[in-house]
Enzyme design. Structure first.
Site, PDB file in Angstrom:
ATOM      1  N   LYS A   1     -11.478  -8.719  -3.131  1.00 14.42           N
ATOM      2  CA  LYS A   1     -12.691  -7.943  -3.158  1.00 14.42           C
ATOM      3  C   LYS A   1     -12.234  -6.529  -3.140  1.00 14.42           C
ATOM      4  O   LYS A   1     -13.160  -5.619  -3.400  1.00 14.42           O
ATOM      5  CB  LYS A   1     -13.323  -8.386  -1.982  1.00 14.42           C
ATOM      6  CG  LYS A   1     -12.708  -8.060  -0.648  1.00 14.42           C
ATOM      7  CD  LYS A   1     -13.388  -8.902   0.426  1.00 14.42           C
ATOM      8  CE  LYS A   1     -12.447  -8.866   1.622  1.00 14.42           C
ATOM      9  NZ  LYS A   1     -12.308 -10.167   2.099  1.00 14.42           N
TER      10      LYS A   1
ATOM     11  N   LYS B   1       0.832  -1.294   0.182  1.00 14.01           N
ATOM     12  CA  LYS B   1       0.010   0.214  -0.049  1.00 14.01           C
ATOM     13  C   LYS B   1       0.788   1.347   0.141  1.00 14.01           C
ATOM     14  O   LYS B   1       0.595   2.337  -0.634  1.00 14.01           O
ATOM     15  CB  LYS B   1      -0.779   0.134   1.267  1.00 14.01           C
ATOM     16  CG  LYS B   1      -2.171  -0.846   1.093  1.00 14.01           C
ATOM     17  CD  LYS B   1      -3.182  -0.530   1.964  1.00 14.01           C
ATOM     18  CE  LYS B   1      -4.410  -1.303   2.061  1.00 14.01           C
ATOM     19  NZ  LYS B   1      -5.059  -2.297   1.336  1.00 14.01           N
TER      20      LYS B   1
ATOM     21  N   LYS C   1      -4.006 -11.186  -7.324  1.00 17.12           N
ATOM     22  CA  LYS C   1      -4.833 -12.078  -6.914  1.00 17.12           C
ATOM     23  C   LYS C   1      -6.313 -11.688  -6.974  1.00 17.12           C
ATOM     24  O   LYS C   1      -6.721 -10.561  -7.133  1.00 17.12           O
ATOM     25  CB  LYS C   1      -4.467 -12.391  -5.211  1.00 17.12           C
ATOM     26  CG  LYS C   1      -4.682 -11.418  -4.313  1.00 17.12           C
ATOM     27  CD  LYS C   1      -4.721 -11.988  -2.814  1.00 17.12           C
ATOM     28  CE  LYS C   1      -5.741 -10.894  -1.674  1.00 17.12           C
ATOM     29  NZ  LYS C   1      -6.098 -11.342  -0.608  1.00 17.12           N
TER      30      LYS C   1
HETATM   31  P1  ATP Z   1      -8.668  -8.610   0.159  1.00 11.77           P
HETATM   32  O1  ATP Z   1      -9.092  -9.468  -0.761  1.00 11.77           O
HETATM   33  O2  ATP Z   1      -9.539  -7.365   0.448  1.00 11.77           O
HETATM   34  O3  ATP Z   1      -7.346  -7.978   0.035  1.00 11.77           O
HETATM   35  P2  ATP Z   1      -8.224 -10.572   1.743  1.00 11.77           P
HETATM   36  O4  ATP Z   1      -9.262 -11.562   0.777  1.00 11.77           O
HETATM   37  O5  ATP Z   1      -7.124 -11.058   1.724  1.00 11.77           O
HETATM   38  O6  ATP Z   1      -8.699  -9.195   1.580  1.00 11.77           O
HETATM   39  P3  ATP Z   1      -9.799 -11.826   3.708  1.00 11.77           P
HETATM   40  O7  ATP Z   1     -11.235 -11.638   3.394  1.00 11.77           O
HETATM   41  O8  ATP Z   1      -9.705 -11.637   5.457  1.00 11.77           O
HETATM   42  O9  ATP Z   1      -8.737 -10.808   3.522  1.00 11.77           O
HETATM   43  O10 ATP Z   1      -9.347 -13.303   3.793  1.00 11.77           O
HETATM   44  C1  ATP Z   1      -9.771 -14.232   4.252  1.00 11.77           C
HETATM   45  C2  ATP Z   1      -8.939 -15.483   3.800  1.00 11.77           C
HETATM   46  O11 ATP Z   1      -9.087 -15.921   2.261  1.00 11.77           O
HETATM   47  C3  ATP Z   1      -7.490 -15.488   3.833  1.00 11.77           C
HETATM   48  O12 ATP Z   1      -7.067 -16.648   4.638  1.00 11.77           O
HETATM   49  C4  ATP Z   1      -6.747 -15.296   2.755  1.00 11.77           C
HETATM   50  O13 ATP Z   1      -5.477 -15.606   2.618  1.00 11.77           O
HETATM   51  C5  ATP Z   1      -7.764 -15.810   1.820  1.00 11.77           C
HETATM   52  N1  ATP Z   1      -7.923 -15.249   0.574  1.00 11.77           N
HETATM   53  C6  ATP Z   1      -8.191 -14.081   0.295  1.00 11.77           C
HETATM   54  N2  ATP Z   1      -7.959 -13.855  -1.126  1.00 11.77           N
HETATM   55  C7  ATP Z   1      -7.733 -15.244  -1.605  1.00 11.77           C
HETATM   56  C8  ATP Z   1      -7.373 -15.687  -3.077  1.00 11.77           C
HETATM   57  N3  ATP Z   1      -7.503 -14.672  -4.343  1.00 11.77           N
HETATM   58  N4  ATP Z   1      -7.088 -16.849  -3.214  1.00 11.77           N
HETATM   59  C9  ATP Z   1      -6.977 -17.722  -2.153  1.00 11.77           C
HETATM   60  N5  ATP Z   1      -7.184 -17.410  -0.717  1.00 11.77           N
HETATM   61  C10 ATP Z   1      -7.539 -15.917  -0.837  1.00 11.77           C
END
Ligand code: ATP
Ligand code: LTN
Length: 330
Positions: free
Chosen positions: A196, A111, A193
């Protein structure tokens, strides 16, 4: 029974990446472990949130936990802020975390590198709170996607630091990363990746998304010009991503999918991936609607928080004694 703990930070709608990388695995493990799963709402506010939208996302996340198959009779499901001990343990862990360690956490570093301004102190210290979340329950295992591995590693270092300084205080937890699907990529830009918080909506599928839109996104997923269906994450990341999504939902090994599609076009594979994803989401969405209308979520969270608080309080008391901030409590 060993303890497994994880949390999701629903700072937006839950994605297919969250499901494959994390949520789906919590469900798979709930029979094997003492499972603690929470909604990391304190982590959500490390970035600015609209209160009404946040509330809706949190409620949806609870409903989705249940819709995806987490069973409150097997797992302890709760809201992080309902267990006040998290914040207090968070502070104590913060005071044992070095600035250098926080500076090295890639989520924060990225960030800063992107030139984002007005970053909060909470965003910077969030890994210390995450460590407290884990350590307060003496978790043995922490199932997370690839992007969270670094945070669990910091948590391990912190646990060892406490143990060296104060005697045996914390269990040193281990991350559990899925072999397939630990990093689901954006459908529109397979160098990133699926996220959201990603600006580009075409690359991300949310669990409550309209199925027509889901199908459209998969059919127009970015692939490559090689034209051969094979598993090559380095040179064909978009295709490899589709194969991972398929395999983690259908449980068919990637090699077997690749063999079935030998000599066929990407369009045919995309169609089957869309079928697999839509079938899974259809089930989740039906269960979600039922749960939202059932009026049971409040009681489930209250019971979860009560159970979690009992464990957290005991651990916090012990840590406060060890650190020396208690005067009369033994
Ligand atoms: P953001 O997508 O906003 O960056 P985040 O998805 O990393 O946030 P969380 O919603 O807390 O944050 O993620 C919850 C879990 O989902 C974590 O264990 C994270 O590693 C997993 N996760 C998130 N995105 C992915 C992805 N694209 N592929 C696999 N696992 C994911
Ligand atoms: N930081 C995590 C969410 C999270 C978490 C945790 C995951 C907060 N506390 C404890 C595992 C264990 C995230 O952003 N995905």
């Amino acid at each position: 029974m060993k303890t497994m703990l994880s949390g999701i930070k629903p700072s937006g709608q839950m994605t297919l990446g969250n499901y494959i990388g994390a949520l789906k695995n919590f469900v798979a493990y709930q029979d094997e472990y003492e499972m603690m799963v929470f909604i990391a709402n304190l982590h959500c506010i490390t970035v600015p949130q609209d209160p009404a939208t946040l509330k809706k996302n949190l409620k949806d996340a609870v409903a989705l936990y249940l819709a995806c198959g987490l069973d409150p009779n097997k797992a302890t499901i709760f809201l992080q802020s309902d267990v006040l001990e998290h914040a207090q343990m968070g502070w104590i862990v913060n005071c044992h975390t070095y600035l250098g360690e926080l500076n090295r956490q890639t989520q924060y570093k990225d960030k800063v590198a992107k030139g984002e301004t007005s970053l909060s102190a909470g965003l910077y210290t969030y890994p210390a709170l995450m460590a407290a979340d884990i350590l307060i329950y003496d978790a043995d295992y922490v199932p997370v996607g690839e992007d969270q591995k670094q945070h669990v590693e910091l948590c391990r270092d912190l646990a060892e630091r406490f143990n060296n300084r104060y005697g045996e205080v914390f269990k040193v937890p281990e991350p559990v990363i899925p072999k397939v699907g630990a990093r689901i990529l954006s459908l529109s830009d397979p160098t990133k990746k699926m996220s959201k918080s990603e600006d580009n909506d075409k690359g991300c599928i949310t669990l409550l998304e309209d199925l027509k839109s889901v199908r459209k996104k998969i059919m127009s997923a970015v692939t490559d010009s090689v034209g051969i269906i094979q598993y090559d994450p380095v040179n064909q990341p978009g295709l490899a991503n589709l194969l991972q999504i398929h395999s983690s939902l259908s449980h068919e090994p990637i090699e077997s999918i690749v063999a079935r599609f030998e000599g066929k076009g990407y369009g045919e594979l995309k169609k089957e991936v869309a079928d697999v994803v839509c079938a899974e989401l259809e089930k989740i969405q039906a269960a979600y609607t039922e749960i939202i209308n059932s009026g049971t979520m409040e009681a489930i969270l209250a019971e979860g928080a009560q159970k979690a608080s009992r464990i957290a309080r005991k651990k916090l008391n012990k840590v406060q004694r060890k650190v020396g901030i208690e005067i009369f409590r033994k």
